[in-house]
Design a protein around this motif. Structure first.
Motif, PDB file in Angstrom:
ATOM      1  N   LYS A  14      50.655  37.401  50.494  1.00 39.89           N
ATOM      2  CA  LYS A  14      51.397  36.160  50.291  1.00 39.89           C
ATOM      3  C   LYS A  14      50.976  35.066  51.262  1.00 39.89           C
TER       4      LYS A  14
ATOM      5  N   ILE B   5      42.502  33.713  42.850  1.00 41.77           N
ATOM      6  CA  ILE B   5      43.830  33.908  42.262  1.00 41.77           C
ATOM      7  C   ILE B   5      43.627  34.013  40.759  1.00 41.77           C
TER       8      ILE B   5
ATOM      9  N   ASN C 151      40.542  28.430  40.413  1.00 37.95           N
ATOM     10  CA  ASN C 151      41.267  29.630  40.816  1.00 37.95           C
ATOM     11  C   ASN C 151      40.490  30.447  41.832  1.00 37.95           C
TER      12      ASN C 151
ATOM     13  N   MET D  29      47.866  33.648  49.786  1.00 39.72           N
ATOM     14  CA  MET D  29      48.205  32.884  48.584  1.00 39.72           C
ATOM     15  C   MET D  29      48.781  31.521  48.946  1.00 39.72           C
TER      16      MET D  29
ATOM     17  N   LYS E 211      46.727  29.654  39.526  1.00 38.58           N
ATOM     18  CA  LYS E 211      46.505  30.759  38.586  1.00 38.58           C
ATOM     19  C   LYS E 211      46.922  30.399  37.165  1.00 38.58           C
TER      20      LYS E 211
ATOM     21  N   THR F  26      46.991  28.046  47.876  1.00 38.01           N
ATOM     22  CA  THR F  26      47.675  27.056  47.044  1.00 38.01           C
ATOM     23  C   THR F  26      47.813  25.721  47.769  1.00 38.01           C
TER      24      THR F  26
ATOM     25  N   ALA G 148      52.167  40.807  46.743  1.00 39.63           N
ATOM     26  CA  ALA G 148      52.400  39.797  47.779  1.00 39.63           C
ATOM     27  C   ALA G 148      52.738  40.396  49.132  1.00 39.63           C
TER      28      ALA G 148
ATOM     29  N   LEU H  60      43.968  37.907  44.799  1.00 41.41           N
ATOM     30  CA  LEU H  60      45.371  37.794  45.191  1.00 41.41           C
ATOM     31  C   LEU H  60      46.260  37.742  43.967  1.00 41.41           C
ATOM     32  N   THR H  61      47.275  38.611  43.942  1.00 46.98           N
ATOM     33  CA  THR H  61      48.250  38.599  42.857  1.00 46.98           C
ATOM     34  C   THR H  61      49.656  38.621  43.431  1.00 46.98           C
ATOM     35  N   SER H  62      50.588  38.019  42.720  1.00 46.17           N
ATOM     36  CA  SER H  62      51.962  37.965  43.207  1.00 46.17           C
ATOM     37  C   SER H  62      52.596  39.337  43.254  1.00 46.17           C
TER      38      SER H  62
END
Length: 379
Positions: free
Chosen positions: A105, A158, A127, A108, A119, A112, A54, A49-51
């Protein structure tokens, strides 16, 4: 994230369970497996998962339709939990259908808030971790009866934030009389528009694969999926015609080159004001397949799952010199491989290796523009 508390009713004699609905005043009886709810996904081994991604779909959860003994309203909730017992689950989404797309997202946020993933490499927080998912069905307008699928574990990562993540790709949206029949939502509805993505920030070369399931297709392109402002249509004079040229004033509904429906690679350039559509059917080819490099083995498209699939015998082959590829229309004009062996498809990419011989279900997902993926799942 919204929490959802559920009570699972006990199975009776391994045949199912029943409950009385105060709305319908009838007894619903869930049928035994395999007619109960079950995921049909080929899940990835790991979800990174990366922003920057998202807004992309990370997974489209797919399940079979539950079989009840009487007609009634069925709603499905996709739940996520930090525990295999599905304690205190979070709601990823609800639908009356049999599939649900979930964005990066959403994973994510869960990772979180519920798993404590981070991350930031300077912290001691992990992570990577495991989330558990389940689909639950309720019957009747009051949703008093609950039937649950198996619990499936998903490994998520992440990666460390290096500060050089790519920005989200610009998008436009295709709307028209094909949306409902194509499995995208309501016809002519911007909110259900099919996204097309550009190659990078500031670029106007949008593309995507779209199932235009209409006998006489008509559509337009929108700068956003919220309103009709700034819509692009064909520069011709007849609705549903195709000139390949776009205008924003005095336009008519665009159409396909031959006026028929099908599965298309759609390209739009909002700077050059041009568009094109190429009808495609996909197959698998390579020396890992029974017909080697001589001919394709056709794949089938499922509008419910948005996936191309085929089940076939494969032989072990090592990439990049050997393996298999995906290609359209039994030709090499549009063909995909995998340059990094990461499950992501690359146009004109390297051969895809097969780790061992056996019978495989091969899946290709072209529903996320410019973020095309595949999987090989041994049966």
């Amino acid at each position: 994230m919204k929490k959802l508390s559920i009570v699972l009713l006990a199975f009776v004699a391994l045949v199912g369970f029943n409950a009385c609905s105060s709305d319908d005043d009838v007894v619903f009886i869930a049928q035994p497996d395999p007619e109960g709810i079950s995921f049909v996904n080929t899940f990835s081994p790991e979800y990174v998962l990366t922003s920057s991604t998202a807004e992309n779909t990370v997974e489209r959860f797919v399940w079979n339709e539950i079989n009840l003994d009487v007609p009634t309203n069925i709603n499905y909730d996709v739940l996520a939990s930090a525990s295999e017992e599905m304690s205190d689950p979070a709601l990823l989404g609800s639908t009356a259908g049999t599939n649900l797309a979930v964005k990066v997202k959403q994973f994510m946020t869960f990772a979180t808030n519920e798993l404590g993933l981070d991350k930031d490499p300077t912290t001691e927080a992990p992570n990577s971790g495991t989330m558990y998912v389940q689909v639950v069905a309720t019957a009747g307008t009051a949703g008093e009866m609950i039937h649950a699928s198996e619990v499936h574990s998903i490994n998520i990562v992440i990666p460390e934030d290096t500060g050089d993540e790519e920005v989200e790709l610009p998008k436009i949206y295709m709307v028209g009389n094909f949306q409902a029949a194509g499995g995208y939502g309501k016809d002519w509805t911007p909110q259900d528009g099919v996204p097309l993505a550009a190659s990078g920030e500031g670029k106007t070369d949008f593309e995507g694969f779209v199932y235009i399931n209409a006998e006489s297709p008509e559509f337009k392109f929108l700068p956003t999926n919220t309103v009709w402002d700034g819509d692009y249509g064909d520069a011709g004079t007849e609705a549903g015609g195709f000139t390949g040229s776009l205008v924003q004033e005095g336009e008519v509904n665009a159409g396909t080159p031959d006026g028929t429906g099908g599965y298309y690679l759609v390209k739009v350039n909002t700077d050059a004001l041009t568009y094109s559509l190429t009808k495609v059917d996909f197959g698998v080819i390579g020396n890992a397949t029974p017909t080697a490099w001589d001919s394709d083995t056709d794949m089938q498209y499922n509008p419910e799952t948005k996936l191309w699939t085929v089940t076939m015998d494969l032989t072990q082959q090592e990439a990049p010199d050997n393996g298999l590829k995906f290609r359209a229309n039994d030709a090499w004009d549009i063909e995909f491989g995998d340059n990094d062996a990461d499950g992501t498809l690359d146009l004109k990419g390297a051969n895809i290796g097969v780790p061992e011989s056996g019978n495989f279900t091969i899946t290709m997902d072209l529903s996320n523009p410019r973020n095309y993926t595949y999987s090989l799942n041994k049966n």
